[in-house]
Design a protein around this motif. Structure first.
Motif, mmCIF file in Angstrom:
data_model
loop_
_atom_site.group_PDB
_atom_site.id
_atom_site.type_symbol
_atom_site.label_atom_id
_atom_site.label_comp_id
_atom_site.label_asym_id
_atom_site.label_seq_id
_atom_site.Cartn_x
_atom_site.Cartn_y
_atom_site.Cartn_z
ATOM 1 N N PHE A 1 0.814 -1.212 0.000
ATOM 2 C CA PHE A 1 0.000 0.000 0.000
ATOM 3 C C PHE A 1 0.853 1.270 0.000
ATOM 4 C CE2 PHE A 1 -3.625 -2.535 2.137
ATOM 5 C CZ PHE A 1 -4.074 -2.952 0.887
ATOM 6 N N ALA B 1 0.808 4.139 -3.008
ATOM 7 C CA ALA B 1 0.464 5.558 -2.790
ATOM 8 C C ALA B 1 1.315 6.488 -3.638
ATOM 9 C CB ALA B 1 0.621 5.903 -1.312
ATOM 10 N N ASP C 1 -5.720 13.249 -3.700
ATOM 11 C CA ASP C 1 -6.329 12.078 -4.325
ATOM 12 C C ASP C 1 -6.841 11.157 -3.216
ATOM 13 O OD1 ASP C 1 -6.161 10.363 -7.200
ATOM 14 O OD2 ASP C 1 -6.182 9.125 -5.389
ATOM 15 N N THR C 2 -8.154 10.959 -3.174
ATOM 16 C CA THR C 2 -8.777 10.196 -2.087
ATOM 17 C C THR C 2 -8.231 8.776 -2.012
ATOM 18 O OG1 THR C 2 -10.801 11.502 -2.334
ATOM 19 C CG2 THR C 2 -10.962 9.439 -1.100
ATOM 20 N N TRP C 3 -8.124 8.120 -3.153
ATOM 21 C CA TRP C 3 -7.654 6.734 -3.164
ATOM 22 C C TRP C 3 -6.203 6.639 -2.677
ATOM 23 C CZ3 TRP C 3 -8.996 2.148 -2.419
ATOM 24 C CH2 TRP C 3 -8.280 1.051 -2.887
ATOM 25 N N VAL D 1 -4.719 8.685 -0.577
ATOM 26 C CA VAL D 1 -4.727 8.918 0.874
ATOM 27 C C VAL D 1 -5.164 7.660 1.619
ATOM 28 C CG1 VAL D 1 -5.829 10.210 2.743
ATOM 29 C CG2 VAL D 1 -5.075 11.405 0.679
ATOM 30 N N ILE D 2 -6.190 6.979 1.098
ATOM 31 C CA ILE D 2 -6.661 5.736 1.723
ATOM 32 C C ILE D 2 -5.542 4.694 1.741
ATOM 33 C CG2 ILE D 2 -8.235 3.769 1.433
ATOM 34 C CD1 ILE D 2 -10.317 5.773 0.371
ATOM 35 N N LEU D 3 -4.824 4.582 0.637
ATOM 36 C CA LEU D 3 -3.722 3.613 0.545
ATOM 37 C C LEU D 3 -2.625 3.927 1.562
ATOM 38 C CD1 LEU D 3 -3.394 3.270 -3.344
ATOM 39 C CD2 LEU D 3 -4.095 1.460 -1.759
ATOM 40 N N GLN D 4 -2.248 5.214 1.671
ATOM 41 C CA GLN D 4 -1.174 5.591 2.589
ATOM 42 C C GLN D 4 -1.595 5.420 4.047
ATOM 43 O OE1 GLN D 4 2.056 6.224 1.906
ATOM 44 N NE2 GLN D 4 2.236 6.136 4.136
ATOM 45 N N LEU D 5 -2.839 5.776 4.363
ATOM 46 C CA LEU D 5 -3.331 5.599 5.736
ATOM 47 C C LEU D 5 -3.400 4.113 6.095
ATOM 48 C CD1 LEU D 5 -6.163 8.292 5.978
ATOM 49 C CD2 LEU D 5 -3.828 8.417 6.861
ATOM 50 N N ALA D 6 -3.796 3.289 5.131
ATOM 51 C CA ALA D 6 -3.817 1.834 5.367
ATOM 52 C C ALA D 6 -2.404 1.319 5.602
ATOM 53 C CB ALA D 6 -4.459 1.126 4.175
#
Length: 351
Positions: free
Chosen positions: A104, A108, A166-168, A170-175
């Motif tokens: 992930f 990102a 980019d929402t996707w 950000v989701i990848l980096q937070l995961a």
């Protein structure tokens, strides 16, 4: 004699400081290089090879092979005594989390700038502390949680000011941050608590093959069909070879930095590295860094600095408890002298 010994002591201190700075410099350079190199390979505007699972598998394959040679063939590093049950119950979950974190995190870089990713990584202390409290490895403290919220607030401001949000991505980096934090906590629970310590070589020897297996399934489903149909791509041995070697060298640098200094030194050095990466991303890669980005990251940066300062204070207090205070030693000497006055004929050999 006094002046000579004092001079030798000062030279020894200076030498240790210089060596510590050298370890910090090597780690910052290698970490900096791996991050920028991965961005270069994965970014569609640069090398244009947007296959993060494949890149992570190349790293794990290279690192596991080199670790096997060092441990089993050259025998430069002693393997850890580990049963199959311990490997399955402890190393396998850690390997699974590590593979997800790397997958992930590398993904990102396709969607986000290097500078913004470093800002999001400021949430790592928040994730580690929160998961530590959840697993009862950390004690909940209102003051600490308030500090964690301040870091989160700063990152939220930085995200609000991001020019290419980019929402996707950000989701990848937070995961990736969540999986990495869970991995660090599980290392304490599953390995450290059992008296098992792994240096980077033995860690890669046991964990890297496990990561390779876990990454194979999503690779077959997600990336293999695309790579199979991409006839124009030719594997660049120089690019991927040097990239993988840098990733392996970074693991060694982590071992040197933490082993010769401390994990806290690495955290402080990480803050310096993040600022350097943000400056590099803005000046060389030409990523857009807005004033709101900097204000938000500045707030998060202060929170991380405060967190490190509290950790350092707690570490010093813990070390201080191991040694008797000077006042107690003086009191003990005075007590012995008084006892000696009360008992005629008592000599030092009878103490």
């Amino acid at each position: 004699m006094g002046k000579g010994s004092s001079s030798e002591m000062s030279e020894g201190v200076v030498k240790k400081i210089l060596i510590s700075y050298a370890y910090v410099g090597i780690w910052i350079f290698l970490s900096f290089t791996v991050i920028v190199y991965n961005k270069y390979i994965l970014d569609k505007k640069m090398f244009n090879w947007p296959f993060p699972i494949s890149l992570t598998m190349i790293h794990m394959g290279f690192c596991s092979s080199l670790a096997f040679i060092l441990v089993r063939v050259l025998k430069l590093v002693e393997p850890v005594s580990m049963s199959r049950e311990l490997y399955i119950s402890s190393v396998v979950p850690i390997g699974a989390l590590y593979s997800l974190s790397l997958w992930f995190s590398n993904s990102a870089y396709i969607y986000l700038s290097v500078s913004f990713i470093q800002m999001l990584k400021a949430l790592m202390p928040v994730a580690v502390y929160s998961i530590g409290v959840l697993f009862k490895k950390e004690t909940f403290k209102t003051e600490t949680m308030a500090n964690m919220l301040s870091i989160s607030f700063g990152v939220a401001i930085a995200a609000y000011g991001e020019a290419k949000f980019d929402t996707w991505g950000v989701i990848l980096q937070l995961a990736a941050v969540a999986f990495e934090a869970t991995r660090l906590v599980l290392i304490q629970i599953l390995l450290t608590s059992k008296g098992i310590t792994l240096n980077p070589i033995t860690s890669l020897y046991y964990v890297a093959p496990c990561c390779l297996v876990f990454l194979f399934v999503p690779w077959v489903v997600v990336e293999f069909p695309v790579l199979r149909d991409t006839s124009s791509f030719h594997f660049d041995w120089a690019i991927f070879g040097t990239n993988s070697f840098c990733a392996f060298a970074l693991n060694l640098a982590v071992f040197l930095l933490v082993g010769k200094t401390s994990a806290l030194t690495m955290n402080v050095a990480g803050v310096v590295k993040d600022w350097l990466l943000i400056a590099f991303s803005w000046s060389v890669i030409r990523d857009t860094v807005t004033p709101i980005n900097l204000v938000g990251y500045g707030v998060a940066f202060l929170g991380v600095c405060y967190y490190n300062a509290v950790k350092l204070k707690a570490l010093k207090a813990k070390e201080g408890q191991k040694k008797p205070p000077p006042e107690d030693e003086e009191a003990g000497k005075l007590l012995d002298e008084r006892d000696g006055e009360r008992v005629p004929g008592k000599t030092d050999s009878q103490d």
